[in-house]
Structure formats: C-alpha cells, structure tokens
Design a protein around this motif. Sequence first.
Motif, PDB file in Angstrom:
ATOM      1  N   TYR A  43      50.452 104.704  -7.978  1.00  0.00           N
ATOM      2  CA  TYR A  43      51.435 105.791  -7.906  1.00  0.00           C
ATOM      3  C   TYR A  43      51.170 106.828  -8.994  1.00  0.00           C
ATOM      4  O   TYR A  43      51.265 108.036  -8.754  1.00  0.00           O
ATOM      5  CB  TYR A  43      52.849 105.236  -8.051  1.00  0.00           C
ATOM      6  N   ALA A  44      50.851 106.347 -10.203  1.00  0.00           N
ATOM      7  CA  ALA A  44      50.544 107.272 -11.297  1.00  0.00           C
ATOM      8  C   ALA A  44      49.315 108.112 -10.973  1.00  0.00           C
ATOM      9  O   ALA A  44      49.255 109.306 -11.306  1.00  0.00           O
ATOM     10  CB  ALA A  44      50.330 106.488 -12.593  1.00  0.00           C
ATOM     11  N   ARG A  45      48.327 107.503 -10.318  1.00  0.00           N
ATOM     12  CA  ARG A  45      47.126 108.231  -9.908  1.00  0.00           C
ATOM     13  C   ARG A  45      47.486 109.338  -8.911  1.00  0.00           C
ATOM     14  O   ARG A  45      46.994 110.464  -9.013  1.00  0.00           O
ATOM     15  CB  ARG A  45      46.135 107.245  -9.280  1.00  0.00           C
ATOM     16  N   SER A  69      57.440 104.383  -9.195  1.00  0.00           N
ATOM     17  CA  SER A  69      56.801 103.831 -10.394  1.00  0.00           C
ATOM     18  C   SER A  69      57.775 103.660 -11.552  1.00  0.00           C
ATOM     19  O   SER A  69      57.387 103.204 -12.628  1.00  0.00           O
ATOM     20  CB  SER A  69      55.627 104.718 -10.830  1.00  0.00           C
ATOM     21  N   GLY A  70      59.043 104.021 -11.343  1.00  0.00           N
ATOM     22  CA  GLY A  70      60.052 103.834 -12.376  1.00  0.00           C
ATOM     23  C   GLY A  70      60.118 104.936 -13.413  1.00  0.00           C
ATOM     24  O   GLY A  70      60.782 104.783 -14.442  1.00  0.00           O
ATOM     25  N   ASP A  71      59.489 106.082 -13.147  1.00  0.00           N
ATOM     26  CA  ASP A  71      59.536 107.217 -14.065  1.00  0.00           C
ATOM     27  C   ASP A  71      60.655 108.146 -13.592  1.00  0.00           C
ATOM     28  O   ASP A  71      60.424 109.150 -12.911  1.00  0.00           O
ATOM     29  CB  ASP A  71      58.182 107.937 -14.077  1.00  0.00           C
ATOM     30  N   GLU A 130      69.545 108.149  -7.356  1.00  0.00           N
ATOM     31  CA  GLU A 130      69.009 106.913  -7.929  1.00  0.00           C
ATOM     32  C   GLU A 130      68.526 107.129  -9.362  1.00  0.00           C
ATOM     33  O   GLU A 130      68.717 106.253 -10.228  1.00  0.00           O
ATOM     34  CB  GLU A 130      67.879 106.378  -7.057  1.00  0.00           C
ATOM     35  N   CYS A 131      67.908 108.265  -9.615  1.00  0.00           N
ATOM     36  CA  CYS A 131      67.438 108.538 -10.973  1.00  0.00           C
ATOM     37  C   CYS A 131      68.601 108.585 -11.957  1.00  0.00           C
ATOM     38  O   CYS A 131      68.520 108.038 -13.064  1.00  0.00           O
ATOM     39  CB  CYS A 131      66.659 109.839 -11.002  1.00  0.00           C
ATOM     40  N   PHE A 188      64.761  97.518  -5.098  1.00  0.00           N
ATOM     41  CA  PHE A 188      66.167  97.175  -5.307  1.00  0.00           C
ATOM     42  C   PHE A 188      66.383  95.666  -5.422  1.00  0.00           C
ATOM     43  O   PHE A 188      67.521  95.199  -5.413  1.00  0.00           O
ATOM     44  CB  PHE A 188      67.023  97.755  -4.186  1.00  0.00           C
ATOM     45  N   ASN A 189      65.281  94.919  -5.505  1.00  0.00           N
ATOM     46  CA  ASN A 189      65.346  93.464  -5.683  1.00  0.00           C
ATOM     47  C   ASN A 189      66.214  92.783  -4.625  1.00  0.00           C
ATOM     48  O   ASN A 189      67.004  91.892  -4.920  1.00  0.00           O
ATOM     49  CB  ASN A 189      65.879  93.116  -7.086  1.00  0.00           C
TER      50      ASN A 189
END
Length: 431
Positions: A179-181, A227-229, A330-331, A400-401
């Motif tokens: 995702y970062a890529r 990616s959680g950013d 969500e953010c 969301f586990n």
Amino acid sequence: MKRYINNYSRSVIAGILLFAAASCKKEYTDPSGPSSDKALSSANALTDVAVGLQNWYTANRTGNIYTKVAASSLLTGETYVVNAGNTDENQLYLGGTNVQNTNTIVTGLWTVSNKIIFDADNVLKNVNSVVSDKNYASGLIAYTSIWKALAIGDMAEFWEQIPDTTGTNVPFITNTAGYARAIAIIDNALATISANAVSTTFIKNIPAGINLQNTLYALKARYALFSGDYATALGAANQVSPGTTSTFNYNSLTTNPIFALVTSTNNIYQVVDSAMSLPPGLRPDAADKRFPFYVAVGTKPVYGIKGFYSALLQNIPVYLPGEMTLIKAECYARQHDIVNGLIELNKVVTKTASQDAFGVGAALPAVVATTESDLLELIYKHRRIELFMGGLALEDERRFNRPATERKRSYFPYPFVERNGNTNTPTDPSF
C-alpha cells in the motif's frame, strides 16, 4: 487510438494464457501487440501501451474488475455460487483449503496485476526521454500511475505479501508495504501534474471517464486508510471533489464484465439475501434505500445483482463519493475524534440518492454513537452497505477485526505460476 483499444481488447482473452505461463519470470510479451522497441518509441506508442493497461484492468473475466469483485463478494458472503460447475468461483464460495493455487481467479488477479505493473514500469521509465511535451508527459505519467497503483493495491488486498518488483526470483514485501508503494507512485503523479498541467491533447487520446487528479487522491486516501496512515488518508479524501465522478467506461467491444458474465446469465453467482452479508445487529435498516439500489428482488433469483452491474454498457465507478466520506469518518474515529467522525458518518447515513453523483443514498435518520467502538462498528456497517460488491469487503473485514467466521478466507494462497519459478514465494497462509 480507438483502433488500438479494439485490437487490444480482442487479444486479452487469448493473451492471458501466455502471460500466466510466463508470469513466474515476469516476462510479459504480447505477440498480438507492438514490439517492445516500437511500443516505447513515441508519445503515441507509449499512450497505446498505457491505454492497454486500462483494457487489461477492466476487460472480461480476466480483468481485475471481474476477479476482485468475484473474489471479495464470494469470500465475504455477499454472493453465492448458482452453478457449482463454475469450479473456480465455487472454490472461493466454499473457501478455506478449497481455494487452490491453480484457481483461475486467483491466478488471473495475480498475473494481470503483474502484467499491468510490468507495462506501467516500461511507460514510466521511458516517458521523459521519449515525450518532449511536458504537459503531455504529465498526463501520461498520471494515467499510467493510476493503473500501476490499482494493480499493486489489488494484490495487497488479497495477499499477505506481494512481489517487491517485476523480474526473476524477486523478493516479497508485506501487503502494508505494498500500500505504501502504491501511495508513493500516486504522490509522484500528483507532484508531476502539479508542476505541469495535463494537456487537453492527452485527455483526448485516452478513454473517457477517468478524472486523473480526483482518482489519484481517492486511491491515495483508500490505500493510506488500509495501511493505517489516518492523517494522510484524511488529507487525501478532503482533496476529492464529491461532485466529480471517475468511471471505468464500457462500449460495445469492451462490456461491463459483471453484467455480461454474471447478471445477464444468472449462471455464476448471485446476491445471497437481504442481509447483504452482514450479521444480526449490523444488517441494513428496512428503510435503507441502498438495498433496492444494489439488490434486485424478484422470483428467480429472489435476490439478484443490480447496482453498477445492471446493463451491458454500464460504467463502473473507480470510487464512490460515499467511500471518501466514510474514509473521513473512519480516520476521525481511529484518531479518537468521535464528534467529527459521527458528523461524517451521518453525511452518508442521511444522504439521498439525488445528493449523490451515482444515485447511492440511504435516506435514513441520523445515527448516534457515544463511544469510539460503537462509532467504528457503525462505520463498518455503512461501508459494507454503501460499497456493496465493490471489491473492498475482504479488506474491511480484516481491518475491523471481524470474526473469521464471517468470511471464507482472509488471504489467497500464492499461485503456482509464481511459486514454480520464484524460490522467494512465501508459505501459503492457513486461512
């Protein structure tokens, strides 16, 4: 340009067999297309290759649109297999160890994604030396980067690890690094079009439908979220114009693959039921107008596919305005801002069809959440409904586990076309 698109479309089905056989070496040479030297020798030739990326991504049963929608919907219970004779779809519907390394949907998504990345790299490496018009080059870089980012992002959604690059015996990186890529590719494209505005000539030479800048920001928001950013995702989502659309467009030669193969035949898969794959407590409200938008209720099948897969030439959104609003919600929620998270969520909950660029509207009363966990659960519910059969549900379930019992697999096994030629291929995930 249209002549090239048509020729490319006709070669996609036959070509995928060759590319699957060659993918372990990442040597993607299409005998029906131009030779590599001609394909990289001029602005028009580079544009032809770039347009070919869109054809690979969107066309028929081999393209990423079909494979990711089929895989995500079957693995998360949005759909079920109507005819078990469709062996590859049925493996996904059964899930677990039934999904084999030779599955054509698994292999197709892997192979076509790598093919797109390989060709995109060739365009991006040569564009500045071949194209003298910086404004034309800017458009070519932005457009090509969209398909490369999508291909990397799709792989990251379905595999725990993905190849670091194309080539022989390449190493792997985590899907989060993938995702970062994709985000780095997008950032380069955004910087390029900021420095040199895209020329109208370039826009005329590519298929209609794709809004370059909004698509780049929307994909950046999506992959940063995955990616959680959250700060980056929020900033990117705020850059997307809610009234501007970006679509995969179809025509008589390249048709909507879900409608052509699935909806119109009722022979592969269909919607399971009115729950839209959600467990008790999270199912759509009876008055939720997104249900009749996405699901046709009849006699046979009782619940059928509708939404963006209702006609042969129907365009499919690259992203929905509601996705961007839910990313913001969500953010905020994940950064412990319940107030603003709830404000953004209720923009989606109360939105009517007439207020949405694609006619997706729940038209429900505003919801209430007093805790972060309650808010996140509501965001999950409305993502699954707002983005139904959009190919993102599997990532949402993991992020969301949600209980593993709510899906058939968490990640794909690695195709044999990769494992047989790459000693760095990771061990298959158990689920």
